[in-house]
Scaffold this motif. Structure first.
Motif, PDB file in Angstrom:
ATOM      1  N   ARG A  62      -4.212 -17.118   8.851  1.00  0.00           N
ATOM      2  CA  ARG A  62      -3.607 -15.998   9.567  1.00  0.00           C
ATOM      3  C   ARG A  62      -3.963 -16.085  11.035  1.00  0.00           C
ATOM      4  O   ARG A  62      -5.125 -16.289  11.385  1.00  0.00           O
ATOM      5  CB  ARG A  62      -4.105 -14.679   8.998  1.00  0.00           C
ATOM      6  CG  ARG A  62      -3.524 -13.499   9.707  1.00  0.00           C
ATOM      7  CD  ARG A  62      -3.869 -12.207   9.027  1.00  0.00           C
ATOM      8  NE  ARG A  62      -3.277 -11.133   9.796  1.00  0.00           N
ATOM      9  CZ  ARG A  62      -3.906 -10.016  10.103  1.00  0.00           C
ATOM     10  NH1 ARG A  62      -5.114  -9.810   9.686  1.00  0.00           N
ATOM     11  NH2 ARG A  62      -3.302  -9.099  10.804  1.00  0.00           N
ATOM     12  N   LEU A  63      -2.958 -15.910  11.892  1.00  0.00           N
ATOM     13  CA  LEU A  63      -3.163 -15.899  13.336  1.00  0.00           C
ATOM     14  C   LEU A  63      -3.749 -14.547  13.719  1.00  0.00           C
ATOM     15  O   LEU A  63      -3.143 -13.511  13.471  1.00  0.00           O
ATOM     16  CB  LEU A  63      -1.842 -16.139  14.057  1.00  0.00           C
ATOM     17  CG  LEU A  63      -1.867 -16.238  15.568  1.00  0.00           C
ATOM     18  CD1 LEU A  63      -2.725 -17.414  16.002  1.00  0.00           C
ATOM     19  CD2 LEU A  63      -0.462 -16.398  16.104  1.00  0.00           C
ATOM     20  N   GLU A  64      -4.938 -14.544  14.320  1.00  0.00           N
ATOM     21  CA  GLU A  64      -5.655 -13.301  14.579  1.00  0.00           C
ATOM     22  C   GLU A  64      -5.544 -12.778  15.999  1.00  0.00           C
ATOM     23  O   GLU A  64      -5.789 -11.604  16.222  1.00  0.00           O
ATOM     24  CB  GLU A  64      -7.151 -13.485  14.250  1.00  0.00           C
ATOM     25  CG  GLU A  64      -7.432 -13.645  12.797  1.00  0.00           C
ATOM     26  CD  GLU A  64      -7.099 -12.416  11.979  1.00  0.00           C
ATOM     27  OE1 GLU A  64      -7.106 -11.289  12.519  1.00  0.00           O
ATOM     28  OE2 GLU A  64      -6.820 -12.577  10.782  1.00  0.00           O
ATOM     29  N   ASP A  65      -5.195 -13.598  16.957  1.00  0.00           N
ATOM     30  CA  ASP A  65      -5.246 -13.137  18.342  1.00  0.00           C
ATOM     31  C   ASP A  65      -3.900 -12.666  18.884  1.00  0.00           C
ATOM     32  O   ASP A  65      -3.712 -12.589  20.096  1.00  0.00           O
ATOM     33  CB  ASP A  65      -5.851 -14.214  19.242  1.00  0.00           C
ATOM     34  CG  ASP A  65      -5.125 -15.537  19.140  1.00  0.00           C
ATOM     35  OD1 ASP A  65      -4.195 -15.642  18.334  1.00  0.00           O
ATOM     36  OD2 ASP A  65      -5.500 -16.460  19.868  1.00  0.00           O
ATOM     37  N   THR A  66      -2.955 -12.332  18.015  1.00  0.00           N
ATOM     38  CA  THR A  66      -1.696 -11.726  18.441  1.00  0.00           C
ATOM     39  C   THR A  66      -1.363 -10.576  17.504  1.00  0.00           C
ATOM     40  O   THR A  66      -1.938 -10.436  16.437  1.00  0.00           O
ATOM     41  CB  THR A  66      -0.522 -12.733  18.417  1.00  0.00           C
ATOM     42  OG1 THR A  66      -0.316 -13.150  17.066  1.00  0.00           O
ATOM     43  CG2 THR A  66      -0.778 -13.917  19.305  1.00  0.00           C
ATOM     44  N   ALA A  67      -0.415  -9.759  17.916  1.00  0.00           N
ATOM     45  CA  ALA A  67       0.012  -8.636  17.082  1.00  0.00           C
ATOM     46  C   ALA A  67       1.007  -9.068  16.013  1.00  0.00           C
ATOM     47  O   ALA A  67       1.338  -8.294  15.128  1.00  0.00           O
ATOM     48  CB  ALA A  67       0.638  -7.561  17.963  1.00  0.00           C
ATOM     49  N   GLN A  68       1.491 -10.293  16.091  1.00  0.00           N
ATOM     50  CA  GLN A  68       2.483 -10.777  15.135  1.00  0.00           C
ATOM     51  C   GLN A  68       1.808 -11.126  13.813  1.00  0.00           C
ATOM     52  O   GLN A  68       0.785 -11.799  13.798  1.00  0.00           O
ATOM     53  CB  GLN A  68       3.169 -12.022  15.680  1.00  0.00           C
ATOM     54  CG  GLN A  68       3.792 -11.833  17.028  1.00  0.00           C
ATOM     55  CD  GLN A  68       4.137 -13.156  17.651  1.00  0.00           C
ATOM     56  OE1 GLN A  68       4.202 -14.157  16.977  1.00  0.00           O
ATOM     57  NE2 GLN A  68       4.358 -13.152  18.948  1.00  0.00           N
ATOM     58  N   PRO A  69       2.374 -10.693  12.689  1.00  0.00           N
ATOM     59  CA  PRO A  69       1.772 -11.017  11.387  1.00  0.00           C
ATOM     60  C   PRO A  69       2.168 -12.411  10.925  1.00  0.00           C
ATOM     61  O   PRO A  69       2.991 -12.580  10.042  1.00  0.00           O
ATOM     62  CB  PRO A  69       2.353  -9.940  10.468  1.00  0.00           C
ATOM     63  CG  PRO A  69       3.672  -9.619  11.070  1.00  0.00           C
ATOM     64  CD  PRO A  69       3.511  -9.804  12.558  1.00  0.00           C
ATOM     65  N   LEU A  70       1.605 -13.438  11.543  1.00  0.00           N
ATOM     66  CA  LEU A  70       1.962 -14.812  11.211  1.00  0.00           C
ATOM     67  C   LEU A  70       0.936 -15.405  10.252  1.00  0.00           C
ATOM     68  O   LEU A  70      -0.263 -15.364  10.520  1.00  0.00           O
ATOM     69  CB  LEU A  70       2.044 -15.663  12.482  1.00  0.00           C
ATOM     70  CG  LEU A  70       3.108 -15.249  13.484  1.00  0.00           C
ATOM     71  CD1 LEU A  70       3.003 -16.103  14.730  1.00  0.00           C
ATOM     72  CD2 LEU A  70       4.496 -15.375  12.890  1.00  0.00           C
ATOM     73  N   LYS A  71       1.445 -15.962   9.125  1.00  0.00           N
ATOM     74  CA  LYS A  71       0.583 -16.605   8.137  1.00  0.00           C
ATOM     75  C   LYS A  71       1.214 -17.918   7.699  1.00  0.00           C
ATOM     76  O   LYS A  71       2.431 -18.051   7.654  1.00  0.00           O
ATOM     77  CB  LYS A  71       0.407 -15.713   6.905  1.00  0.00           C
ATOM     78  CG  LYS A  71      -0.438 -14.496   7.137  1.00  0.00           C
ATOM     79  CD  LYS A  71      -0.646 -13.764   5.840  1.00  0.00           C
ATOM     80  CE  LYS A  71      -1.529 -12.559   6.033  1.00  0.00           C
ATOM     81  NZ  LYS A  71      -1.773 -11.868   4.768  1.00  0.00           N
ATOM     82  N   TRP A  72       0.339 -18.876   7.363  1.00  0.00           N
ATOM     83  CA  TRP A  72       0.775 -20.173   6.874  1.00  0.00           C
ATOM     84  C   TRP A  72      -0.041 -20.547   5.658  1.00  0.00           C
ATOM     85  O   TRP A  72      -1.169 -20.083   5.482  1.00  0.00           O
ATOM     86  CB  TRP A  72       0.600 -21.261   7.934  1.00  0.00           C
ATOM     87  CG  TRP A  72       1.418 -21.039   9.152  1.00  0.00           C
ATOM     88  CD1 TRP A  72       2.697 -21.466   9.374  1.00  0.00           C
ATOM     89  CD2 TRP A  72       1.022 -20.352  10.343  1.00  0.00           C
ATOM     90  NE1 TRP A  72       3.106 -21.073  10.620  1.00  0.00           N
ATOM     91  CE2 TRP A  72       2.096 -20.387  11.235  1.00  0.00           C
ATOM     92  CE3 TRP A  72      -0.138 -19.700  10.721  1.00  0.00           C
ATOM     93  CZ2 TRP A  72       2.050 -19.806  12.488  1.00  0.00           C
ATOM     94  CZ3 TRP A  72      -0.187 -19.114  11.962  1.00  0.00           C
ATOM     95  CH2 TRP A  72       0.900 -19.177  12.828  1.00  0.00           C
ATOM     96  N   ARG A  73       0.510 -21.448   4.872  1.00  0.00           N
ATOM     97  CA  ARG A  73      -0.170 -21.974   3.691  1.00  0.00           C
ATOM     98  C   ARG A  73      -0.194 -23.500   3.815  1.00  0.00           C
ATOM     99  O   ARG A  73       0.814 -24.117   4.151  1.00  0.00           O
ATOM    100  CB  ARG A  73       0.605 -21.555   2.449  1.00  0.00           C
ATOM    101  CG  ARG A  73      -0.235 -21.542   1.231  1.00  0.00           C
ATOM    102  CD  ARG A  73       0.520 -21.005   0.074  1.00  0.00           C
ATOM    103  NE  ARG A  73       0.969 -19.647   0.365  1.00  0.00           N
ATOM    104  CZ  ARG A  73       1.605 -18.880  -0.481  1.00  0.00           C
ATOM    105  NH1 ARG A  73       1.890 -19.319  -1.666  1.00  0.00           N
ATOM    106  NH2 ARG A  73       1.976 -17.679  -0.171  1.00  0.00           N
TER     107      ARG A  73
END
Length: 175
Positions: A62-73
């Motif tokens: 999970r990308l933590e330093d932005t407000a966007q809920p971006l996740k990868w597997r």
């Protein structure tokens, strides 16, 4: 009885390949740098784009330093995006708002220019001021929407150019 065909990217395969903080992986954001574990912290970071990532219980990055809920597997060779259903459904609304942000101001300027035309000027052969103003309205609003799209989708060539410009001006800004 036939055995069901397992997908290459099944849920069990993701859970069998836990992410290790001692390994390096390609960065899913910039696709140029590599992410590696941060010492004493359960997180990853990319040395090129400087984003910080965490791993949840489902082994999703999970990308933590932005407000966007971006996740990868991680599939073992590449990252796969795990967009939420709400994000997919709101995509049409976001694109509609972006299109409205570009077209409505342009249409208003065009309508005002044709409703209240300017006094006739000399024949200069170029665009009139009202036509130029309409084109500038379209280009300025379009560039704002394009910038938001580049920031949201994190297109690699845009990120690379953004980081090079930041590094170029860093000595000037830190002085």
């Amino acid at each position: 009885m036939t055995k069901p065909i397992e997908s290459k990217h099944s849920e069990q395969q993701f859970l069998r390949q836990p992410l290790s903080f001692g390994d390096r992986y390609p960065c899913p954001v910039c696709r140029y740098g590599q992410i590696e574990g941060i010492f004493w912290v359960d997180a990853f970071s990319c040395k090129f784009c400087r984003h910080i990532f965490t791993v949840d219980s489902l082994q999703q990055l999970r990308l933590e330093d932005t407000a966007q809920p971006l996740k990868w597997r991680w599939t073992g060779d590449r990252w796969v995006s795990t967009r939420s259903v709400a994000t997919e459904e709101s995509l049409l609304l976001i694109w509609g708002l972006g299109l409205a942000f570009v077209l409505i101001p342009t249409a208003l300027v065009w309508l005002a220019n044709h409703t209240f035309p300017a006094l006739p000027a000399r024949e200069s052969g170029g665009l009139s001021f009202s036509a130029l103003w309409t084109v500038l309205t379209f280009l300025s609003h379009g560039s704002i929407v394009a910038w938001f799209c580049l920031e949201y989708y994190q297109i690699p060539i845009y990120l690379i150019l953004k980081l090079y410009v930041r590094r170029l001006f860093q000595p000037i800004l830190s002085a």
